[in-house]
Structures are given as structure tokens and as C-alpha cells.
Design a protein around this motif. Structure first.
Motif, PDB file in Angstrom:
ATOM      1  N   TYR A 269      33.646  35.944  30.122  1.00 23.30           N
ATOM      2  CA  TYR A 269      34.200  35.434  28.862  1.00 23.30           C
ATOM      3  C   TYR A 269      35.622  34.899  29.070  1.00 23.30           C
ATOM      4  O   TYR A 269      35.965  33.804  28.606  1.00 23.30           O
ATOM      5  CB  TYR A 269      34.193  36.538  27.812  1.00 23.30           C
ATOM      6  CG  TYR A 269      34.765  36.133  26.471  1.00 23.30           C
ATOM      7  CD1 TYR A 269      33.976  35.510  25.504  1.00 23.30           C
ATOM      8  CD2 TYR A 269      36.110  36.363  26.163  1.00 23.30           C
ATOM      9  CE1 TYR A 269      34.499  35.127  24.276  1.00 23.30           C
ATOM     10  CE2 TYR A 269      36.641  35.983  24.945  1.00 23.30           C
ATOM     11  CZ  TYR A 269      35.836  35.369  24.002  1.00 23.30           C
ATOM     12  OH  TYR A 269      36.367  34.979  22.798  1.00 23.30           O
ATOM     13  N   PHE A 295      26.109  30.857  28.942  1.00 28.66           N
ATOM     14  CA  PHE A 295      26.236  31.588  27.684  1.00 28.66           C
ATOM     15  C   PHE A 295      27.325  30.901  26.860  1.00 28.66           C
ATOM     16  O   PHE A 295      28.330  30.448  27.414  1.00 28.66           O
ATOM     17  CB  PHE A 295      26.659  33.042  27.914  1.00 28.66           C
ATOM     18  CG  PHE A 295      25.740  33.840  28.797  1.00 28.66           C
ATOM     19  CD1 PHE A 295      24.710  34.595  28.246  1.00 28.66           C
ATOM     20  CD2 PHE A 295      25.922  33.857  30.167  1.00 28.66           C
ATOM     21  CE1 PHE A 295      23.872  35.349  29.059  1.00 28.66           C
ATOM     22  CE2 PHE A 295      25.096  34.613  30.992  1.00 28.66           C
ATOM     23  CZ  PHE A 295      24.058  35.360  30.431  1.00 28.66           C
ATOM     24  N   ASP A 296      27.149  30.846  25.547  1.00 27.25           N
ATOM     25  CA  ASP A 296      28.256  30.373  24.726  1.00 27.25           C
ATOM     26  C   ASP A 296      29.099  31.589  24.312  1.00 27.25           C
ATOM     27  O   ASP A 296      28.729  32.741  24.591  1.00 27.25           O
ATOM     28  CB  ASP A 296      27.773  29.579  23.505  1.00 27.25           C
ATOM     29  CG  ASP A 296      26.863  30.379  22.572  1.00 27.25           C
ATOM     30  OD1 ASP A 296      27.050  31.608  22.475  1.00 27.25           O
ATOM     31  OD2 ASP A 296      25.985  29.779  21.942  1.00 27.25           O
ATOM     32  N   ASP A 298      29.706  32.977  21.422  1.00 23.72           N
ATOM     33  CA  ASP A 298      29.055  33.910  20.488  1.00 23.72           C
ATOM     34  C   ASP A 298      28.126  34.859  21.232  1.00 23.72           C
ATOM     35  O   ASP A 298      28.076  36.066  20.951  1.00 23.72           O
ATOM     36  CB  ASP A 298      28.261  33.131  19.431  1.00 23.72           C
ATOM     37  CG  ASP A 298      29.172  32.457  18.414  1.00 23.72           C
ATOM     38  OD1 ASP A 298      30.353  32.859  18.329  1.00 23.72           O
ATOM     39  OD2 ASP A 298      28.708  31.535  17.720  1.00 23.72           O
ATOM     40  N   GLN A 299      27.383  34.309  22.215  1.00 25.70           N
ATOM     41  CA  GLN A 299      26.489  35.140  23.003  1.00 25.70           C
ATOM     42  C   GLN A 299      27.269  36.185  23.793  1.00 25.70           C
ATOM     43  O   GLN A 299      26.902  37.369  23.812  1.00 25.70           O
ATOM     44  CB  GLN A 299      25.688  34.279  23.981  1.00 25.70           C
ATOM     45  CG  GLN A 299      24.509  33.539  23.369  1.00 25.70           C
ATOM     46  CD  GLN A 299      23.832  32.713  24.428  1.00 25.70           C
ATOM     47  OE1 GLN A 299      24.309  31.661  24.789  1.00 25.70           O
ATOM     48  NE2 GLN A 299      22.708  33.194  24.926  1.00 25.70           N
ATOM     49  N   GLY A 302      28.598  38.880  21.641  1.00 20.98           N
ATOM     50  CA  GLY A 302      27.509  39.753  21.214  1.00 20.98           C
ATOM     51  C   GLY A 302      27.063  40.692  22.332  1.00 20.98           C
ATOM     52  O   GLY A 302      26.810  41.878  22.103  1.00 20.98           O
ATOM     53  N   ILE A 303      26.979  40.163  23.554  1.00 21.75           N
ATOM     54  CA  ILE A 303      26.567  40.986  24.699  1.00 21.75           C
ATOM     55  C   ILE A 303      27.584  42.099  24.952  1.00 21.75           C
ATOM     56  O   ILE A 303      27.210  43.256  25.184  1.00 21.75           O
ATOM     57  CB  ILE A 303      26.414  40.105  25.960  1.00 21.75           C
ATOM     58  CG1 ILE A 303      25.181  39.207  25.824  1.00 21.75           C
ATOM     59  CG2 ILE A 303      26.295  40.974  27.221  1.00 21.75           C
ATOM     60  CD1 ILE A 303      25.064  38.150  26.898  1.00 21.75           C
ATOM     61  N   ILE A 333      19.720  41.587  25.017  1.00 26.34           N
ATOM     62  CA  ILE A 333      20.432  40.512  25.729  1.00 26.34           C
ATOM     63  C   ILE A 333      19.475  39.364  26.048  1.00 26.34           C
ATOM     64  O   ILE A 333      19.783  38.196  25.804  1.00 26.34           O
ATOM     65  CB  ILE A 333      21.073  41.038  27.028  1.00 26.34           C
ATOM     66  CG1 ILE A 333      22.183  42.036  26.703  1.00 26.34           C
ATOM     67  CG2 ILE A 333      21.637  39.886  27.856  1.00 26.34           C
ATOM     68  CD1 ILE A 333      22.794  42.704  27.925  1.00 26.34           C
ATOM     69  N   GLY A 336      18.098  37.659  22.819  1.00 24.86           N
ATOM     70  CA  GLY A 336      19.186  36.916  22.186  1.00 24.86           C
ATOM     71  C   GLY A 336      19.390  35.580  22.846  1.00 24.86           C
ATOM     72  O   GLY A 336      19.629  34.567  22.187  1.00 24.86           O
ATOM     73  N   HIS A 337      19.279  35.556  24.173  1.00 18.32           N
ATOM     74  CA  HIS A 337      19.431  34.289  24.887  1.00 18.32           C
ATOM     75  C   HIS A 337      18.278  33.342  24.570  1.00 18.32           C
ATOM     76  O   HIS A 337      18.466  32.156  24.355  1.00 18.32           O
ATOM     77  CB  HIS A 337      19.482  34.512  26.399  1.00 18.32           C
ATOM     78  CG  HIS A 337      19.568  33.228  27.168  1.00 18.32           C
ATOM     79  ND1 HIS A 337      18.454  32.528  27.574  1.00 18.32           N
ATOM     80  CD2 HIS A 337      20.647  32.495  27.548  1.00 18.32           C
ATOM     81  CE1 HIS A 337      18.836  31.427  28.193  1.00 18.32           C
ATOM     82  NE2 HIS A 337      20.149  31.388  28.207  1.00 18.32           N
ATOM     83  N   LYS A 339      16.508  33.170  21.860  1.00 12.14           N
ATOM     84  CA  LYS A 339      16.661  32.620  20.518  1.00 12.14           C
ATOM     85  C   LYS A 339      17.646  31.466  20.514  1.00 12.14           C
ATOM     86  O   LYS A 339      17.431  30.438  19.892  1.00 12.14           O
ATOM     87  CB  LYS A 339      17.137  33.712  19.556  1.00 12.14           C
ATOM     88  CG  LYS A 339      16.056  34.751  19.216  1.00 12.14           C
ATOM     89  CD  LYS A 339      16.618  35.828  18.316  1.00 12.14           C
ATOM     90  CE  LYS A 339      15.574  36.910  18.014  1.00 12.14           C
ATOM     91  NZ  LYS A 339      16.132  37.998  17.187  1.00 12.14           N
ATOM     92  N   LYS A 340      18.769  31.642  21.235  1.00 12.08           N
ATOM     93  CA  LYS A 340      19.770  30.584  21.315  1.00 12.08           C
ATOM     94  C   LYS A 340      19.179  29.344  21.973  1.00 12.08           C
ATOM     95  O   LYS A 340      19.435  28.214  21.578  1.00 12.08           O
ATOM     96  CB  LYS A 340      20.974  31.067  22.140  1.00 12.08           C
ATOM     97  CG  LYS A 340      21.864  32.048  21.398  1.00 12.08           C
ATOM     98  CD  LYS A 340      22.809  31.321  20.479  1.00 12.08           C
ATOM     99  CE  LYS A 340      23.796  32.295  19.848  1.00 12.08           C
ATOM    100  NZ  LYS A 340      24.728  31.613  18.936  1.00 12.08           N
TER     101      LYS A 340
END
Length: 343
Positions: A269, A295-296, A298-299, A302-303, A333, A336-337, A339-340
Motif C-alpha cells: 500500500y 490491487f487498488d 480500496d482493496q 480492505g485486506i 481476500i 473480494g478481488h 468481485k472487483k
């Protein structure tokens, strides 16, 4: 012989050019070694000493001083002394950035550019090298032969590893070689240490696979956590759990795995947002280059929250099964990826 002074004399040269010069018996009166790879700086200093001084004089005629620990007058006195044996003298002055420009001028005033029998090496450690925009760095670069020792890149590391292994009649699988390069991250000293351990482990005539690297490397878990993040980025739950199972089978605690995961994603990040990891901490941005953009923000945020919550659950026993805790985390994790990716 020393390279004669010229209008273009005090210019930066590469480590490769330095090697060619000293192999040809050519030396500059004063060097400034700096950069992000401390091991390469020490290695270059040893190389200059071995080529400039006869073997019998490398301890008596090579004086190592510290600009941060020794008094300036003591350094000046040492530079003024005549060698005990032979003609040649080599001086290494570490932490040169600890002195002011005025103090460094006093040191340089004692160096005769036309004297072929005296060489001075000034160095700065990676953590305290002045920024290139500072007045002090510009002065050092103008008044010396400045040489930057950066971290080795992938191909250079591979060549060094292959040479070491070939010298010991050892072969290595491509995946294992890639794994060592990733673990080393351009850190020559660390790489040599790991390869040395692998040579001892497999023995002459042996072969190195990923299994041997994982068994021997002191930092194998960093590679596995990186691999885990790759699996998560692709939404590969089963593959991610294989990595988790491998770490747990090696006797690692689940709390340690969660810590490494949190550290990895926080580092990713920070690197993605071009933020420093904090004062005094080593720059590890190279480690995340292969995952930038996967990853963006937001991801990643969230992670990091999910890892923190899983760690809390583990410590407070909110969930009785450790296995369930990690499975739930990895599923979140990965899903979530996915879905994005489908948005």
C-alpha cells in the motif's frame, strides 16, 4: 600507476569502469563510494586494496579511519604520515558525510593528484548517504571520482549465482533461481550468504530446486507471502491455501503468518502510494514492483482491515478454530478481488 589529472578527471564512473581500471593497474587519487548496496561498497574497497597494495602490505599500509568516530586532527595526522614499509599507502575514510564541506576540504588539501603512491577512498553508508541535491554531495562528486553502488538487477544477480554454482559443479532449476533472485532483492551480501548455504546443503554435483531454497533460506517466508499475495490477486483460493499450509507445515505459527501478511500488504500500500515506510527503515519498495497495480487502494485497505480482524479473532478466541480463521480470511481476500475484477 594513478590516472593523471585532467579537466574531466573528477567525473563519476561506473563500478564496471572501476574494475577495468584497477585490473589494468590504474588508480585514481581519491574516490567517493556511495549507494544503496553497502556490501558492494565494502567489496570494491577490498578490490582496490588487493590491486593497489602488495599482499604483504595490505594490513600495514591500508589505514581505515572513521569520520564519525575519529577526530579530524587525527585523520589529518594519519594522512600526513610516511608509510612504514614500501612506497604505497591506501586510506579508507568511512562516514565522510559526518564532516562539513570545510572539514573535507582540509582532508583533500593533503592529497597530491600527481602522487601515484597514495589513494584515498571516502565512503558513506547507504542509510546516511547525502541526497544528490545537497551541497555536500555535489561537492564530493566534484572533488572526487564518485562511484555509485546500487542494488544489482535480476540478470546481474543471476550471473553471480550461476558462476558460484558452476564453480562448485552444482545445477539449479529455473524456478529456484528466480526464487533466490526474488529473495535477495538485489542485496548482494544477502544473496552470497544464501547461495553459500545452499552450496553446503546440496554438496558438489548436486541440484537446487525450490524445495532446497525453501528449506535453507532464512527468508523463505517472505517469498511465500509474496506468492500468497499473487494468488489472492488472481482469486486463486486453493493455491493460496497451499501456501498457507506450506508455512504451517514448516512449524510457523498462524499469528506469524498473519503478521507477515499484514506487513506485506501495508508495504504494498505504501509503495503503491509512493509513501515512505518511516524514518530509519530500509527501503523495500523493490519487493513490491511485480504486484503494483494488481490491487487498488480500496482493496488494499480492505485486506489490511481483514487481516487485523483475523488477528484480533485469533488473540481473543472469538473463533475457536484457527483453521477456520485463516480459511475465512483467505476466502474474503480472494472473493473480494474477484468481485472487483468483474465490475
Amino acid at each position: 600507476m594513478t590516472v593523471p589529472p585532467s579537466p574531466l578527471y573528477y567525473v563519476a564512473v561506473s563500478p564496471g569502469e572501476l574494475n577495468k581500471e584497477i585490473e589494468a593497474g590504474k588508480f585514481r587519487p581519491v574516490y567517493y563510494f556511495y549507494g544503496s548496496e553497502d556490501f558492494r561498497i565494502k567489496e570494491a574497497r577490498r578490490a582496490v586494496a588487493s590491486k593497489f597494495l602488495p599482499k604483504s602490505q595490505q594490513s600495514t599500509n591500508h589505514t581505515v579511519l572513521s569520520a564519525s568516530k575519529d577526530k579530524l586532527e587525527d585523520i589529518l595526522n594519519e594522512l600526513s604520515m610516511i608509510p612504514m614499509l614500501g612506497e604505497r599507502q591506501l586510506f579508507s575514510i568511512t562516514d565522510i558525510q559526518a564532516l562539513s564541506e570545510v572539514q573535507i576540504k582540509k582532508i583533500l588539501s593533503l592529497i597530491d593528484d600527481k602522487d601515484p603512491n597514495r589513494v584515498v577512498i571516502l565512503t558513506s553508508p547507504s542509510a546516511r548517504t547525502p541526497r544528490k541535491t545537497t551541497k555536500l554531495f555535489k561537492y564530493l562528486a566534484q572533488q572526487t571520482t564518485a562511484i555509485e553502488f546500487a542494488r544489482l538487477k535480476g540478470d546481474s544477480v543471476r550471473r553471480r549465482i550461476n558462476k558460484m554454482l558452476t564453480d562448485n559443479k552444482i545445477t539449479i532449476d529455473k524456478e529456484a533461481l528466480d526464487m533466490i533472485v526474488e529473495l535477495a532483492g538485489g542485496d548482494l551480501g544477502g544473496m552470497l550468504s544464501e547461495v553459500g548455504k545452499l552450496i553446503d546443503y546440496v554438496g558438489e554435483g548436486g541440484n537446487i530446486s525450490r524445495a532446497e531454497v525453501a528449506s535453507v533460506s532464512s527468508d523463505y517466508q517472505a517469498y511465500k507471502v509474496f506468492e500468497l499475495a499473487d494468488c489472492a490477486a488472481s482469486g486463486k483460493y486453493d493455491k493460496a491455501m497451499e501456501v498457507i499450509n506450506f508455512l504451517l507445515s514448516r512449524g510457523e505459527k498462524l499469528s506469524s503468518v498473519l503478521y507477515w501478511m499484514g506487513e506485506h500488504f501495508v508495504g504494498l500500500y505504501l509503495t503503491q502510494n509512493r509513501k515512505s515506510s518511516g524514518p530509519g527503515k530500509r527501503d523495500m519498495s523493490w519487493k513490491y514492483k511485480g504486484q503494483l497495480g494488481r490491487f487498488d487502494n480500496d482493496q488494499l485497505e480492505g485486506i489490511i482491515r481483514e487481516i487485523s480482524e483475523a488477528d484480533f479473532d485469533l488473540k481473543t478466541s472469538r473463533i475457536n478454530s484457527e483453521r477456520l480463521t485463516i480459511e475465512k480470511l483467505i476466502f474474503k481476500i480472494c472473493s473480494g478481488h474477484q468481485k472487483k475484477a468483474n465490475v
